[in-house]
Design an enzyme around this catalytic site. Sequence first.
Site, mmCIF file in Angstrom:
data_model
loop_
_atom_site.group_PDB
_atom_site.id
_atom_site.type_symbol
_atom_site.label_atom_id
_atom_site.label_comp_id
_atom_site.label_asym_id
_atom_site.label_seq_id
_atom_site.Cartn_x
_atom_site.Cartn_y
_atom_site.Cartn_z
ATOM 1 N N GLU A 177 -7.144 0.470 0.277
ATOM 2 C CA GLU A 177 -6.815 1.148 -0.974
ATOM 3 C C GLU A 177 -8.052 1.237 -1.850
ATOM 4 O O GLU A 177 -8.921 0.362 -1.793
ATOM 5 C CB GLU A 177 -5.758 0.355 -1.753
ATOM 6 C CG GLU A 177 -4.440 0.173 -1.056
ATOM 7 C CD GLU A 177 -3.463 -0.618 -1.908
ATOM 8 O OE1 GLU A 177 -2.251 -0.555 -1.613
ATOM 9 O OE2 GLU A 177 -3.899 -1.309 -2.850
ATOM 10 N N ARG B 144 -14.692 -19.903 -6.814
ATOM 11 C CA ARG B 144 -15.415 -21.160 -6.573
ATOM 12 C C ARG B 144 -16.722 -20.943 -5.823
ATOM 13 O O ARG B 144 -17.645 -21.740 -5.898
ATOM 14 C CB ARG B 144 -14.504 -22.122 -5.787
ATOM 15 C CG ARG B 144 -15.081 -23.481 -5.507
ATOM 16 C CD ARG B 144 -15.261 -24.300 -6.777
ATOM 17 N NE ARG B 144 -15.792 -25.625 -6.474
ATOM 18 C CZ ARG B 144 -15.036 -26.719 -6.345
ATOM 19 N NH1 ARG B 144 -13.729 -26.634 -6.473
ATOM 20 N NH2 ARG B 144 -15.594 -27.880 -6.100
ATOM 21 N N HIS C 131 3.576 -2.494 -5.708
ATOM 22 C CA HIS C 131 3.182 -3.031 -7.012
ATOM 23 C C HIS C 131 4.363 -3.765 -7.641
ATOM 24 O O HIS C 131 5.366 -3.165 -7.994
ATOM 25 C CB HIS C 131 2.671 -1.955 -7.975
ATOM 26 C CG HIS C 131 1.704 -2.522 -8.980
ATOM 27 N ND1 HIS C 131 0.351 -2.543 -8.784
ATOM 28 C CD2 HIS C 131 1.916 -3.136 -10.169
ATOM 29 C CE1 HIS C 131 -0.253 -3.115 -9.811
ATOM 30 N NE2 HIS C 131 0.678 -3.501 -10.667
ATOM 31 N N HIS D 192 -8.086 -3.962 -1.014
ATOM 32 C CA HIS D 192 -8.406 -3.025 -2.097
ATOM 33 C C HIS D 192 -9.760 -3.413 -2.681
ATOM 34 O O HIS D 192 -9.841 -4.082 -3.714
ATOM 35 C CB HIS D 192 -7.318 -3.061 -3.163
ATOM 36 C CG HIS D 192 -7.428 -1.986 -4.195
ATOM 37 N ND1 HIS D 192 -6.329 -1.411 -4.789
ATOM 38 C CD2 HIS D 192 -8.504 -1.391 -4.755
ATOM 39 C CE1 HIS D 192 -6.735 -0.503 -5.665
ATOM 40 N NE2 HIS D 192 -8.059 -0.482 -5.671
ATOM 41 N N ASN E 26 -1.159 -7.584 1.210
ATOM 42 C CA ASN E 26 -2.424 -7.386 0.520
ATOM 43 C C ASN E 26 -3.067 -8.759 0.293
ATOM 44 O O ASN E 26 -2.472 -9.627 -0.358
ATOM 45 C CB ASN E 26 -2.165 -6.678 -0.815
ATOM 46 C CG ASN E 26 -3.447 -6.317 -1.545
ATOM 47 O OD1 ASN E 26 -4.398 -7.089 -1.561
ATOM 48 N ND2 ASN E 26 -3.461 -5.152 -2.166
#
Length: 239
Positions: A70, A18, A190, A43, A7
């Site tokens: 996702e 930035r 996760h 995601h 991910n």
Amino acid sequence: MTRLSVNINKIATLRNARGGNIPDVEKAAVDCVRFGAEGITVHPRPDERHIRYSDVRAIRPLINVEMNIEGNPIPGFNALVKEVRPDQVTLVPDAPDAITSNAGWDTVRNAEFLTEICKEFRDCGIRTSIFVNPDPVMVRGAALCGADRVELYTAGYAEDYPSCREKAIAPYLEAAEAARECGLGLNAGHDLNLENLEYFIRTIPWTDEVSIGHAVISDALYMGLEKTIGAYLSKIKIF
């Protein structure tokens, strides 16, 4: 054999903090694949605070591995997925202001909605995965909704692992067995990291895919991206 999908949201978070294009998210996706990642996960959220919709469009033609998008299936997200046509879409019930995903779907209470969404994406030839807590009832509910896979929300496993890994894995093993009985593919993600990943895979070796972002990018600050991806692959390529 379990696949590693990286991910890359955190890379986009750093860029957005930035402005400009450093680090280059598109290059990061390509490099992750070059270093051995077998998938790229993004995601996008409505406020585009990390991965932007334009990033998703740009990355899709650059990679030759699985792309997993996702997100919460709101209209804008659904339109993006149908435009980009990833290999997999993972449905996550995150609120717009959520810092990170923090719960899986109630696939029983939301059965009608999820059934419609799964059909919508499957009609486009996109594999559907539903993000769920480690509960066999929710897993079976996902199967009834027409999902192809479930992704187990592994924050609880990661939290409990240091104190008792056998206790930590128990509900996940039960949910994973329910998925296998239902004919569902199995993903997990996760807070998986270099400390807890191998035990998860050894205990549930029929895991199809792990999606890992925060830990990979954090470890890469010290180890470099190429060595980090290699280290994660060594934790899942154990059979």
